[in-house]
Design an enzyme around this catalytic site. Structure first.
Site, mmCIF file in Angstrom:
data_model
loop_
_atom_site.group_PDB
_atom_site.id
_atom_site.type_symbol
_atom_site.label_atom_id
_atom_site.label_comp_id
_atom_site.label_asym_id
_atom_site.label_seq_id
_atom_site.Cartn_x
_atom_site.Cartn_y
_atom_site.Cartn_z
ATOM 1 N N GLY A 1 0.814 -1.202 0.000
ATOM 2 C CA GLY A 1 0.000 0.000 0.000
ATOM 3 C C GLY A 1 0.850 1.255 0.000
ATOM 4 N N TYR A 2 1.393 1.585 -1.145
ATOM 5 C CA TYR A 2 2.197 2.810 -1.275
ATOM 6 C C TYR A 2 1.391 3.892 -2.001
ATOM 7 C CZ TYR A 2 6.464 0.150 -0.021
ATOM 8 O OH TYR A 2 7.421 -0.597 0.596
ATOM 9 N N SER A 3 1.026 3.607 -3.277
ATOM 10 C CA SER A 3 0.414 4.641 -4.119
ATOM 11 C C SER A 3 -0.943 5.072 -3.598
ATOM 12 C CB SER A 3 0.241 4.111 -5.544
ATOM 13 O OG SER A 3 1.449 3.602 -6.015
ATOM 14 N N GLU B 1 14.295 -4.448 -5.365
ATOM 15 C CA GLU B 1 13.580 -4.842 -6.554
ATOM 16 C C GLU B 1 14.475 -4.564 -7.764
ATOM 17 O OE1 GLU B 1 9.711 -3.212 -8.881
ATOM 18 O OE2 GLU B 1 11.219 -2.020 -7.927
HETATM 19 C C1 LIG Z 1 -0.163 -2.901 -12.946
HETATM 20 C C2 LIG Z 1 0.192 -1.983 -11.829
HETATM 21 C C3 LIG Z 1 0.369 -2.488 -10.562
HETATM 22 C C4 LIG Z 1 0.651 -1.633 -9.490
HETATM 23 N N1 LIG Z 1 0.764 -2.168 -8.249
HETATM 24 C C5 LIG Z 1 0.961 -1.338 -7.197
HETATM 25 C C6 LIG Z 1 1.006 -1.845 -5.877
HETATM 26 O O1 LIG Z 1 0.872 -3.055 -5.665
HETATM 27 N N2 LIG Z 1 1.160 -0.983 -4.852
HETATM 28 C C7 LIG Z 1 1.329 0.351 -5.056
HETATM 29 O O2 LIG Z 1 1.502 1.062 -4.103
HETATM 30 N N3 LIG Z 1 1.305 0.873 -6.309
HETATM 31 C C8 LIG Z 1 1.111 0.069 -7.371
HETATM 32 N N4 LIG Z 1 1.065 0.588 -8.653
HETATM 33 C C9 LIG Z 1 1.124 2.036 -8.814
HETATM 34 C C10 LIG Z 1 2.405 2.547 -9.412
HETATM 35 O O3 LIG Z 1 3.433 2.519 -8.473
HETATM 36 C C11 LIG Z 1 2.121 3.939 -9.924
HETATM 37 O O4 LIG Z 1 1.193 3.803 -10.964
HETATM 38 C C12 LIG Z 1 3.333 4.659 -10.423
HETATM 39 O O5 LIG Z 1 4.200 4.982 -9.387
HETATM 40 C C13 LIG Z 1 2.948 5.917 -11.186
HETATM 41 O O6 LIG Z 1 2.076 6.706 -10.450
HETATM 42 P P1 LIG Z 1 0.695 7.235 -11.075
HETATM 43 O O7 LIG Z 1 0.023 6.082 -11.699
HETATM 44 O O8 LIG Z 1 0.012 7.994 -10.043
HETATM 45 O O9 LIG Z 1 1.128 8.188 -12.256
HETATM 46 P P2 LIG Z 1 1.653 9.690 -12.112
HETATM 47 O O10 LIG Z 1 2.727 9.744 -11.098
HETATM 48 O O11 LIG Z 1 0.525 10.612 -11.969
HETATM 49 O O12 LIG Z 1 2.295 9.850 -13.532
HETATM 50 C C14 LIG Z 1 1.524 10.123 -14.707
HETATM 51 C C15 LIG Z 1 2.474 10.403 -15.835
HETATM 52 O O13 LIG Z 1 3.262 11.551 -15.512
HETATM 53 C C16 LIG Z 1 4.625 11.260 -15.599
HETATM 54 N N5 LIG Z 1 5.368 11.976 -14.551
HETATM 55 C C17 LIG Z 1 5.082 12.053 -13.243
HETATM 56 N N6 LIG Z 1 6.001 12.767 -12.583
HETATM 57 C C18 LIG Z 1 6.915 13.140 -13.502
HETATM 58 C C19 LIG Z 1 8.128 13.871 -13.451
HETATM 59 N N7 LIG Z 1 8.623 14.370 -12.318
HETATM 60 N N8 LIG Z 1 8.805 14.044 -14.594
HETATM 61 C C20 LIG Z 1 8.330 13.532 -15.770
HETATM 62 N N9 LIG Z 1 7.216 12.833 -15.885
HETATM 63 C C21 LIG Z 1 6.504 12.626 -14.763
HETATM 64 C C22 LIG Z 1 4.733 9.763 -15.418
HETATM 65 O O14 LIG Z 1 5.888 9.243 -16.047
HETATM 66 C C23 LIG Z 1 3.449 9.267 -16.050
HETATM 67 O O15 LIG Z 1 3.650 9.070 -17.416
HETATM 68 C C24 LIG Z 1 0.787 -0.246 -9.720
HETATM 69 C C25 LIG Z 1 0.646 0.251 -11.001
HETATM 70 C C26 LIG Z 1 0.348 -0.588 -12.062
HETATM 71 C C27 LIG Z 1 0.189 -0.015 -13.430
#
Ligand SMILES: Cc1cc2nc3c(=O)[nH]c(=O)nc-3n(C[C@H](O)[C@H](O)[C@H](O)COP(=O)(O)OP(=O)(O)OC[C@H]3O[C@@H](n4cnc5c(N)ncnc54)[C@H](O)[C@@H]3O)c2cc1C
Lengths: 400, 357
Positions: A121-123, A239
C-alpha cells in the site's frame, strides 16, 4: 575478465539441473498437487529466500549463486519459488533490516513457507510517482495507530492477508520524506474496504483500499516512527532487475522468431523480410545489452564497488521491450494478431494479443520511464533537480 | 565470473588518458591533416600500445584485444588521429593468415611502429562480403583500391585482393603506390585510393572467407570501442553545458527535454559499452561467439552514437554549430563510425540471421 564459474559454482548449477530434471515435469503433466509439492521441495533446498541469511531461514546464497539459481529456474521455465511474491521481494528484506526480533519471528517463516500473501500500500490517488507526498493518516492513540485514508493500484489486495502500508504520522515537516511511518496491517482489520479495479486486459488484480479508523497495534510498526521513507527506499532497492528476467526475455525472443518463421506477409515468408530481421536484431541487441550490463554491475557489487542508480538503465530497456516485442508480434500477424484467446483465428492461442495488454505492470508499476530518466540524469549525471524548492524552503502538508 | 577490468588494464587506461590529455589534446588533434603524427606515433610505440596484441615471439607484448580495448576506448575519447585501429587489424590479419616468414618479418615492424599500416579490404563501400573485394592479382598488381583506411598516414598498405575466386592479403610499400587522398567528414580518419601500376607486393598470403569475416568483425569491434570513449566525451561535454547554460531563469539541464535526452544517451552508451566489451573479449577467448557479439555491438553503437553526435551539437544551440566548439568533431566521428565495417542495418540483419532467421 572471464565468464567462467568456479568449480563450486558449477557444481551448484549441476545440482539445480538435476533437481529440475527430477522434480519439474512438463507443464502439461503437472497435476493438481504439483504446486504444493514444488513449494515444499524448493523450500527444503533453501532456495526460497535464497539470498536471505540462514539465521532467518534463507539460503545465504552468494550473489553469483543467486544469479545461477535465477538463470536456471528461468531456463527451465520453472514456476516461482514461493507464492508470497511481494513478501519475498521486499516485505521480507524490509523486516530483516528494520524489524524487531518479534516481527522477524512472526512474519519471515510464513513468507518463506508461502503461507501468507502480502500486498503493497504505497500509491494513493493523488500521489504515484511523487510517492513521498502520501497523505494517508496514521494517528497515535495509546498503543495503537488509527489509520484513515485511501490507497490505490494495490496489486493482490483482493486476496492478500497483510498489507505493508505507508502512512503519514507527521504533517508538519520540512521535507516531505520525513513524517512517514510504515505499518504492517492485517487485511481483515475492521475498517478496511477493498474495491477491485478492472484493468484493460479484463483482470481484477489491483484494487482501491479504503481505511476508516483502522486500529493498528504499535508493535506492527516497521522501523521508527517518521522514518518510513528509508524503509521504503531500501525495500524498493531490493527490486533490482535480474538475470532471470533476461533469460525469460531471450526465451520470448525465440518464441517471437518461431512466430516469424511461421508467418507469411504479402504472400511471402516474413522470415525473408529484411525489415523483420532488423526488428529481431534490435530486440536481441537490447536483451543482450541488459545481460552484459547486468553482469558488469554484478561484477561491481562482487568487487565491493558502489553502484549508483545503474539498474535504471536495464529498467528502461525492459520497459521498452515489454511494450515492443508483443506489439511487434501483434502487428506482424495482421488481423489474426489482434484475436484473443477463444478465437479460432488467434495466433499462438492469443498469447501475443493478450500479453500486448499487460505491459503497464512493468512499465508503470515499478516507476515510470520518465522517473527512471530523472533518476539517471539527477543521480548519475548530476543534472539539476526538476523541482524548484518552494520559496519558504518549507513544505507543509494540510491535514486531510 | 568477472566482467570487469584488471588492475593492469586500469593502469593502462590511465596511461592512455594521460597521453591524450598531455600530448594529444583536441587542440593538437585539430592541427592534424591526415599525415602520420610522427612524434605521437613514436610515443605510442614506446608505451607499447602498438605491440600490445603482437605475440611475444615476434617482439610484442602478447596481450589480447580486451587489453587493446582500453587503449581504443581512451584514444577514442580524445579522437586520437593515430592509426592504431589499422595497425591492430594488420597485426591480427598477419598473425592469423600469414606464413611464419611473413610474421617474422612484419610483426616486429608493427610492434615498433616502424611500419604504419593502412588497410583496404572492400572495394565496394556498401558490401561487406567477399564479393565486395574486386582488386585482382597477387604477384604483380595493376588497379586501384579505394577506401584504404589511414592511407595518408601509412607507410604500408595491407590490401585484400582476389585471384581466381581466392582471396589474398598483400603488403605493399606506400611509396610504390600512387595515393589520392579522399577528403572525408572526419579528418581524424583519413582515407585514400591507392593506385597500383605493375606493383610487386612485399608479401602476399591467402585469406579464407572466415579470416576476412573475422578481420571485419575485429574492425567493427575496434571502431565501436573508440565510439564508447567518444560518446562519453559528448555526454560529458553536453552535461556540463546543460548544467551551466541558463535560459528562462534555469539551467537548461533542468528541463526534461534536455535532461531525458542526456539520460537516454547514458543508457545507450552503457549498453553498447557492455556489448562491445563482451565482443572484444570474445575475439580471443570465444571466437565462435564473435560474429554475433560483434554485430550486436556495432549495430547498437552505429545508430546510438550517430544520434548522440547529432544531439550533442543540437543541445548546445548555435554554439554547437561553430567550428571552434568541440562537439562538432564528435558528430563527424559518429558519421564515420556508422559506416565503418557495416552499418546498423547490416549488423542487425546479420545478428538475426546468425540467431536462426
Ligand atoms: C499494474 C500496476 C500495478 C501496481 N501495483 C501497485 C502496488 O501493488 N502498490 C502500489 O503502491 N502501487 C502500485 N502501482 C502504482 C504505481 O506505483 C504507480 O502507478 C506509479 O508509481 C505511477 O504513479 P501514477 O500512476 O500515479 O502516475 P503519475 O505519477 O501521476 O504519472 C503520470 C504520468 O506523468 C509522468 N510523470 C510524473 N512525474 C513526472 C516527473 N517528475 N517528470 C516527468 N514525468 C513525470 C509519469 O511518467 C506518467 O507518465 C501499480 C501500477 C500498475 C500499473
Amino acid at each position: 575478465m572471464d565468464f567462467d564459474f568456479t568449480p563450486e559454482e558449477q557444481a551448484f548449477r549441476t545440482e539445480i539441473r538435476e533437481f529440475l530434471a527430477e522434480n519439474l515435469p512438463p507443464r502439461a503433466e503437472r497435476g493438481r498437487g504439483f504446486m504444493g509439492e514444488w513449494l515444499k521441495k524448493v523450500r527444503d533446498k533453501r532456495w526460497v529466500g535464497f539470498s536471505w541469511p540462514e539465521e532467518y531461514g534463507g539460503g545465504s546464497g552468494s550473489l553469483t549463486e543467486q544469479t545461477i539459481l535465477k538463470e536456471e529456474m528461468a531456463l527451465a521455465g520453472a514456476p516461482p519459488l514461493g507464492t508470497s511474491s511481494m513478501g519475498l521481494a521486499w516485505v521480507g528484506p524490509g523486516i530483516m533490516q528494520y524489524g524487531t526480533d518479534e516481527q522477524k519471528r512472526r512474519f519471515i517463516p510464513d513468507i518463506l513457507d508461502s503461507k501468507v500473501n502480502w500486498c503493497t500500500g504505497y500509491s494513493e490517488p493523488n500521489h504515484g510517482s511523487d510517492l513521498a507526498a502520501i497523505q494517508t493518516k496514521a494517528e497515535r492513540v495509546g498503543d495503537h495507530y488509527v489509520v484513515n485514508g485511501q490507497k490505490i493500484w494495490t496489486t493482490g489486495a483482493p486476496w492478500a492477508d497483510w498489507i505493508i502500508l505507508l502512512t503519514r504520522t507527521d504533517f508538519d515537516v520540512e521535507r516531505k520524506h520525513d513524517g512517514i511511518t510504515c505499518l504492517l496491517v492485517p487485511m481483515n482489520s475492521p475498517g478496511i474496504e477493498v474495491r477491485p479495479i478492472e484493468n484493460m486486459a479484463g483482470d481484477r488484480n489491483f484494487a482501491e483500499v479504503f481505511f476508516t479508523d483502522v486500529q493498528v497495534p504499535v508493535e506492527n510498526r516497521l522501523g521508527e516512527e517518521g522514518k518510513g521513507w528509508s524503509v521504503t527506499i531500501s525495500a524498493l532497492a531490493n527490486e533490482r532487475s535480474s538475470i532471470g528476467e533476461v533469460t525469460q526475455m531471450f526465451a520470448k525472443l525465440e518464441s517471437l522468431k518461431n512466430l516469424v518463421r511461421s508467418t507469411n506477409r504479402q504472400g511471402k515468408p516474413a522470415a525473408d523480410d529484411p525489415a523483420v530481421h532488423r526488428r529481431i536484431g534490435e530486440f536481441e541487441a537490447k536483451i543482450a545489452a541488459m545481460k552484459y550490463n547486468g553482469l558488469r554491475y554484478l561484477t561491481k557489487q562482487l568487487r565491493g564497488e558502489p553502484l549508483s542508480s545503474e539498474t535504471s538503465v536495464n529498467k528502461l530497456h525492459r520497459a521498452s521491450l515489454e511494450i515492443e516485442m508483443d506489439d511487434f508480434a501483434v502487428e506482424l500477424t495482421g488481423l489474426a494478431g489482434v484475436q484473443l484467446p477463444g478465437s479460432e483465428e488467434a495466433v499462438d492461442g492469443g498469447r501475443w494479443a493478450r500479453s500486448s495488454l499487460g505491459w503497464p505492470g512493468v512499465v508503470i508499476g515499478g516507476g515510470t520511464p520518465n522517473i527512471q530518466r530523472n533518476i539517471i540524469a539527477e543521480r548519475i549525471l548530476g543534472l539539476p533537480k526538476g523541482l524548484i524548492p518552494s520559496r519558504s524552503g518549507r513544505m507543509s502538508y494540510a491535514e486531510p | 565470473m568477472d566482467f570487469g577490468f584488471s588492475e593492469e588494464q586500469n593502469l593502462l587506461r590511465e596511461q592512455v588518458l594521460r597521453f591524450m590529455t598531455d600530448a594529444c589534446p583536441l587542440s593538437v588533434v585539430r592541427t592534424q591533416n591526415g599525415g602520420l603524427a610522427h612524434e605521437l606515433w613514436q610515443k605510442a610505440a614506446d608505451l607499447g600500445w602498438l605491440a600490445l596484441i603482437v605475440p611475444e615471439a615476434h617482439g610484442g607484448v602478447g596481450l589480447k584485444w580486451i587489453d587493446l580495448a582500453v587503449v581504443l576506448e581512451e584514444s577514442g575519447r580524445g579522437l586520437s588521429p593515430l592509426p592504431i585501429v589499422s595497425q591492430a587489424l594488420a597485426a591480427t590479419a598477419i598473425g592469423r593468415s600469414a606464413s611464419d616468414d611473413v610474421k617474422r618479418e612484419w610483426l616486429p615492424k608493427i610492434a615498433t611502429g616502424e611500419a604504419a599500416f593502412g588497410i583496404g579490404l572492400y572495394d565496394d563501400p556498401t558490401w561487406i562480403d567477399p564479393e565486395g573485394i574486386r582488386l585482382e592479382g597477387v604477384q604483380t598488381l595493376t588497379g586501384t583500391k579505394p577506401y584504404v583506411s589511414d592511407a595518408t598516414a601509412a607507410t604500408h598498405f595491407l590490401l585484400a585482393t582476389r585471384t581466381d575466386g581466392e582471396l589474398n592479403l598483400i603488403i605493399v610499400d606506400a611509396k610504390d603506390a600512387t595515393l589520392a587522398a579522399q577528403p572525408g567528414i572526419d579528418r581524424t580518419k583519413p582515407f585514400g585510393t591507392a593506385t597500383l601500376d605493375g606493383v610487386a607486393p612485399l608479401a602476399a598470403f591467402p585469406m579464407s572467407n572466415g579470416d576476412l569475416a573475422f578481420l571485419t568483425d575485429c574492425g567493427a569491434v575496434a571502431v565501436t570501442l573508440e565510439a564508447i570513449g567518444a560518446a562519453e566525451a559528448v555526454l560529458e561535454l553536453t552535461t556540463e553545458y546543460a548544467t551551466n547554460r541558463i535560459q528562462f531563469g534555469n539551467p537548461i539541464g533542468r528541463y526534461q527535454g534536455v535532461k531525458h535526452r542526456l539520460a537516454d544517451m547514458f543508457v545507450d552508451i552503457e549498453s553498447f559499452k557492455s556489448l562491445a566489451y563482451y565482443a572484444a573479449w570474445a575475439i580471443d577467448d570465444a571466437p565462435d561467439e564473435l560474429p554475433r557479439a560483434a554485430s550486436l555491438a556495432k549495430a547498437y553503437a552505429s545508430d546510438a552514437f550517430a544520434r548522440i553526435g547529432i544531439d550533442g551539437v543540437g543541445l548546445h544551440g548555435a554554439i554547437g554549430f561553430t567550428a571552434e566548439y568541440d562537439a562538432q568533431l564528435y558528430l563527424k566521428r559518429s558519421k564515420w563510425v556508422r559506416s565503418a565495417f557495416g552499418d546498423a542495418d547490416y549488423h542487425y540483419q546479420r545478428a538475426a540471421r546468425l540467431g536462426g532467421l
